[in-house]
Design an enzyme around this catalytic site. Structure first.
Site, mmCIF file in Angstrom:
data_model
loop_
_atom_site.group_PDB
_atom_site.id
_atom_site.type_symbol
_atom_site.label_atom_id
_atom_site.label_comp_id
_atom_site.label_asym_id
_atom_site.label_seq_id
_atom_site.Cartn_x
_atom_site.Cartn_y
_atom_site.Cartn_z
ATOM 1 N N ASP A 1 0.854 -1.184 0.000
ATOM 2 C CA ASP A 1 0.000 0.000 0.000
ATOM 3 C C ASP A 1 0.890 1.234 0.000
ATOM 4 O O ASP A 1 2.002 1.207 0.532
ATOM 5 C CB ASP A 1 -0.902 0.020 1.240
ATOM 6 C CG ASP A 1 -1.980 -1.056 1.200
ATOM 7 O OD1 ASP A 1 -2.383 -1.458 0.091
ATOM 8 O OD2 ASP A 1 -2.426 -1.488 2.274
ATOM 9 N N ASP B 1 -7.020 -1.579 -4.422
ATOM 10 C CA ASP B 1 -8.053 -1.271 -3.422
ATOM 11 C C ASP B 1 -9.053 -0.256 -3.976
ATOM 12 O O ASP B 1 -10.261 -0.373 -3.756
ATOM 13 C CB ASP B 1 -7.431 -0.697 -2.148
ATOM 14 C CG ASP B 1 -6.508 -1.664 -1.436
ATOM 15 O OD1 ASP B 1 -6.680 -2.890 -1.609
ATOM 16 O OD2 ASP B 1 -5.626 -1.195 -0.702
#
Length: 152
Positions: free
Chosen positions: A108, A127
């Site tokens: 991330d 995401d």
């Protein structure tokens, strides 16, 4: 239509490669003060870090979900927008699946916060597409616009 998840996967993996090369072990790159920065994070769980260290579970559940969505797309008369929402979810799911399989965690790097009010969990391109596809899916189901009623 299946080109969309391929493009999502490529974009996701390229941006994650960029984050590993340029952000891992470095200070975050501030793009908009007190709002947006690029910050490398290893996520061993699911969204927002829940269910930490459940790699095998996420690998299995992702396979089941992706094949379930593909089956659903091919079996039912969906609207184009419904299918687009589903392939966005597929692309995002496979992007994170690749990370879990390859390195054991999801990479991330997009870090959004709203000043002192709320620090949103760090996320990635995969995401984003999962969330956009899911929101679109919910809207279509709630408004009963997911099925192509013109075809029988």
């Amino acid at each position: 239509m299946y080109i969309i998840p391929i493009l999502i996967i490529i974009l996701d993996q390229l941006t994650k490669y960029f984050s590993v090369v340029n952000l891992e072990g470095e200070a975050p790159i501030v793009l908009i003060e007190n709002f947006l920065q690029l910050n490398y994070v290893r996520n061993y769980g699911a969204a927002f870090g829940i269910m930490n260290s459940q790699r095998t579970f996420f690998l299995i559940i992702t396979i089941i979900i992706v094949f379930g969505i593909i089956f659903y797309i091919n079996k039912y008369n969906n609207t184009k927008i419904m299918n687009y929402s589903l392939v966005m979810i597929i692309g995002g799911a496979i992007g994170n699946f690749i990370d879990r399989l390859r390195v054991g965690y999801v990479i991330d790097f997009i870090d959004v916060n709203f000043g002192e009010v709320y620090d949103f969990p760090v996320f990635n391109i995969a995401d984003s597409f999962i969330v956009i596809g899911t929101i679109l899916l919910v809207i279509l189901v709630m408004t009963d616009n997911y099925e192509d009623k013109g075809k029988e």
